[in-house]
Design an enzyme around this catalytic site. Structure first.
Site, mmCIF file in Angstrom:
data_model
loop_
_atom_site.group_PDB
_atom_site.id
_atom_site.type_symbol
_atom_site.label_atom_id
_atom_site.label_comp_id
_atom_site.label_asym_id
_atom_site.label_seq_id
_atom_site.Cartn_x
_atom_site.Cartn_y
_atom_site.Cartn_z
ATOM 1 C CG HIS A 1 51.621 -19.080 -14.411
ATOM 2 N ND1 HIS A 1 52.308 -17.999 -15.274
ATOM 3 C CD2 HIS A 1 52.017 -20.480 -14.928
ATOM 4 C CE1 HIS A 1 52.022 -18.255 -16.202
ATOM 5 N NE2 HIS A 1 52.279 -19.678 -16.518
ATOM 6 C CB SER B 1 55.052 -21.146 -27.454
ATOM 7 O OG SER B 1 54.787 -20.157 -26.913
HETATM 8 P P1 13P Z 1 51.639 -21.165 -23.164
HETATM 9 O O1 13P Z 1 51.575 -22.823 -23.120
HETATM 10 O O2 13P Z 1 49.529 -21.049 -23.631
HETATM 11 O O3 13P Z 1 52.985 -20.860 -23.767
HETATM 12 O O4 13P Z 1 51.257 -20.596 -21.862
HETATM 13 C C1 13P Z 1 52.613 -21.505 -21.047
HETATM 14 C C2 13P Z 1 52.494 -21.574 -19.910
HETATM 15 O O5 13P Z 1 51.930 -20.919 -18.932
HETATM 16 C C3 13P Z 1 52.486 -22.799 -18.516
HETATM 17 O O6 13P Z 1 51.951 -22.616 -17.743
#
Ligand code: 13P
Length: 256
Positions: A96, A214
């Site tokens: 990640h 998002s």
């Molecule tokens: P958000 O949906 O909060 O932007 O995070 C995405 C993410 O990092 C999923 O691993």
């Protein structure tokens, strides 16, 4: 036909049994009948067991947000993939961007973790994605190519087929600034081309590529309708049962 996969990445949130149960029980009661979407919850380690016990007899699966590439030993603070498997985890997120940026994980480390996860049959979701400066400099594909070649280095065809790829543009994570379906599709299509060039067409068509950054109930379906987008990895919107359920429904709607 690739089955859409929705991952709920809770990050460092909902880490007490009370907070975790509050969400998962609500969510579980929403998912009454089986959907044709794979659903995986990635909670903090402290509630993996709680979540696993709650969703045991449902179609909801459980995964971890990270792991180490060794199975046991003197690695203070790290988590063994074997321990994860033993408590019911079937999936693990690797690489990640928060691991890469905040904890200095390199493609090389992620590649080692990936090989270990595959070796012990823990299904990996591997994240790749570019920073805003690189996108603005027109270097998105160059970054994706590099991450692809190094993170998936020496993976066999059988191994890459078991891997889920998550394209998460870093500028879209937690910012409320989602990639447009066209921007996301362009890179998903490119990743599929890389799969075809490095493996073969059949393999490229079978690997699932999720979008992350998002995702919300109001933008999910337009993203998931794109040909090369096979579901999503959801952060913020996965913390509430209702919004996660709406996102699962959006993925389900693309099947009809
Ligand atoms: P958000 O949906 O909060 O932007 O995070 C995405 C993410 O990092 C999923 O691993």
């Amino acid at each position: 036909m690739r089955k859409p996969v929705i991952g709920a990445n809770w990050k460092m949130n909902r880490g007490t049994p009370k907070e975790a149960l509050e969400m998962i029980q609500d969510f579980k009661s929403n998912i009454k009948k089986t959907t044709s979407v794979d659903i995986i919850i990635f909670p903090p380690y402290t509630v993996l067991n709680t979540i696993f016990n709650t969703v045991k007899k449902t179609q909801i699966k459980v995964g971890a947000q990270n792991m180490y590439f060794e199975e046991k030993g003197a690695f203070t603070g790290e988590i063994s993939p074997i321990f994860l498997k033993n408590i019911g985890c079937e999936y693990v997120i690797l690489g990640h961007s928060e691991r890469r940026d905040i904890f200095q994980e390199t493609d090389e480390i992620i590649n080692k973790k990936l090989k270990k996860a595959l070796f012990i049959s823990l299904n990996p979701i591997v994240c790749i994605g570019e920073h805003l400066e690189k996108r603005e400099a027109g270097k998105t594909k160059e970054i994706i190519l590099n991450q692809f070649m190094n993170t998936f280095k020496d993976l066999t065809k059988e191994e890459i087929r078991k891997t889920i790829i998550a394209y998460e543009p870093i500028w879209a994570i937690g910012t409320g600034k989602t990639a447009t379906p066209e921007q996301a599709e362009e890179i998903h299509h490119y990743i599929r081309e890389l799969l075809e060039n490095n493996y073969d067409r059949d393999t490229a068509q079978s690997v699932r590529i999720q979008y992350g950054g998002s995702i919300k109930p109001n933008n999910a379906e337009d993203l998931f309708r794109k040909e090369n987008i096979d579901g999503g990895l959801v952060g913020g919107a996965s913390l509430q049962a209702e919004s996660l359920f709406e996102i699962v429904k959006a993925a389900q709607a693309t099947l009809k």
